[in-house]
Write a protein that holds these residues in place. Structure first.
Motif, mmCIF file in Angstrom:
data_model
loop_
_atom_site.group_PDB
_atom_site.id
_atom_site.type_symbol
_atom_site.label_atom_id
_atom_site.label_comp_id
_atom_site.label_asym_id
_atom_site.label_seq_id
_atom_site.Cartn_x
_atom_site.Cartn_y
_atom_site.Cartn_z
ATOM 1 N N ARG A 1 34.505 -1.617 -22.724
ATOM 2 C CA ARG A 1 33.964 -1.016 -23.875
ATOM 3 C C ARG A 1 32.757 0.021 -24.042
ATOM 4 O O ARG A 1 32.016 -0.559 -23.385
ATOM 5 C CB ARG A 1 33.778 -2.199 -24.865
ATOM 6 C CG ARG A 1 34.957 -3.271 -25.218
ATOM 7 C CD ARG A 1 34.474 -4.214 -26.222
ATOM 8 N NE ARG A 1 34.092 -3.588 -27.583
ATOM 9 C CZ ARG A 1 34.884 -3.470 -28.448
ATOM 10 N NH1 ARG A 1 36.148 -3.517 -28.478
ATOM 11 N NH2 ARG A 1 34.381 -2.791 -29.606
ATOM 12 N N GLU A 2 33.174 1.128 -24.466
ATOM 13 C CA GLU A 2 32.123 2.073 -24.271
ATOM 14 C C GLU A 2 31.349 2.336 -23.014
ATOM 15 O O GLU A 2 30.254 2.238 -23.022
ATOM 16 C CB GLU A 2 31.384 1.909 -25.376
ATOM 17 C CG GLU A 2 31.741 1.769 -26.980
ATOM 18 C CD GLU A 2 30.647 1.652 -28.186
ATOM 19 O OE1 GLU A 2 29.759 1.810 -27.624
ATOM 20 O OE2 GLU A 2 31.278 1.687 -29.194
ATOM 21 N N GLU B 1 36.725 3.883 -24.331
ATOM 22 C CA GLU B 1 37.347 2.590 -23.859
ATOM 23 C C GLU B 1 38.657 2.349 -23.161
ATOM 24 O O GLU B 1 39.550 2.951 -23.510
ATOM 25 C CB GLU B 1 37.447 1.967 -25.354
ATOM 26 C CG GLU B 1 36.004 1.568 -26.231
ATOM 27 C CD GLU B 1 36.189 0.447 -27.022
ATOM 28 O OE1 GLU B 1 36.831 -0.367 -27.044
ATOM 29 O OE2 GLU B 1 34.978 0.373 -27.683
#
Length: 203
Positions: free
Chosen positions: A160-161, A171
């Motif tokens: 994630r990120e 992502e």
């Protein structure tokens, strides 16, 4: 080094090395915004696509870690080049490879991506004797994630990120399959005995 026998024939497709004549077909899909949004290389105009094709035509073998084998995906019915698959020799000690696939959106939803992917992954386990093959896709790319799952690849991570990509937080989903899992899920009892481990292929 023992090179794989090319081209690879499937029921509807032919996987072969890239040629200079593939320029128009590569231009047709690689410059599309819906394709570009997921690529980590740029091919926004004729000049950039020409540069990409020059690279692809040189990616013809796996001699050492970091090498990539790029294959054009051609529809046998009309000899149209509709996409590409790539195998990257990622790690020699762990015998790992990475798989990538792009299909022209015009030819999607017809099973061509899965058919080409099955052939490429089998090539990785067969000719190059990878122990594990992984694939990555953008978490927004639901179609690619579904295809990788349908191949029997396991979702191992969702980052994630984790990086800035094209001006936004990226992502990324990571999928993988082991050679024995691939044999089992595709009813392959064993691969040919002439295979060599990638570490034996260093020039």
């Amino acid at each position: 080094m023992t090179s794989p026998n090319l081209p690879i024939e499937t029921e509807r497709l032919r996987l072969r090395l890239f040629e200079g004549e593939d320029f128009d077909a590569l231009l047709a899909y690689s410059t599309l915004p819906e394709v570009q949004r997921y690529l980590d290389w740029k091919a926004r105009d004729h000049v950039e696509v020409k540069s990409v094709l020059e690279v692809l035509t040189k990616q013809v073998a796996l001699n050492r870690p970091g090498d990539t084998l790029a294959l054009a995906v051609v529809r046998k019915a009309d000899d149209k080049m509709i996409g590409q698959v790539c195998l990257n020799w990622y790690d020699a000690t762990a015998a790992q490879g990475e798989f990538r696939c792009i299909i022209n959106p015009v030819y999607r939803r017809q099973g061509y991506g899965k058919e080409a992917a099955q052939a490429a992954i089998t090539l990785g386990f067969d000719s190059f004797r990878f122990h594990r093959i992984f694939a990555r896709c953008d978490a927004r790319n639901a179609a690619s994630a579904r295809m990788l799952k349908s191949l029997g690849m396991r979702l191992e991570a969702h980052y994630r990120e984790h990086a800035l990509f094209q001006g936004d937080w990226d992502e990324e989903l990571h999928f993988a399959v082991l050679d024995r899992e691939w044999r089992r899920s595709h009813n392959i009892h064993d691969f040919p005995s002439h295979r060599l481990f990638p570490s034996h292929r260093v020039a």
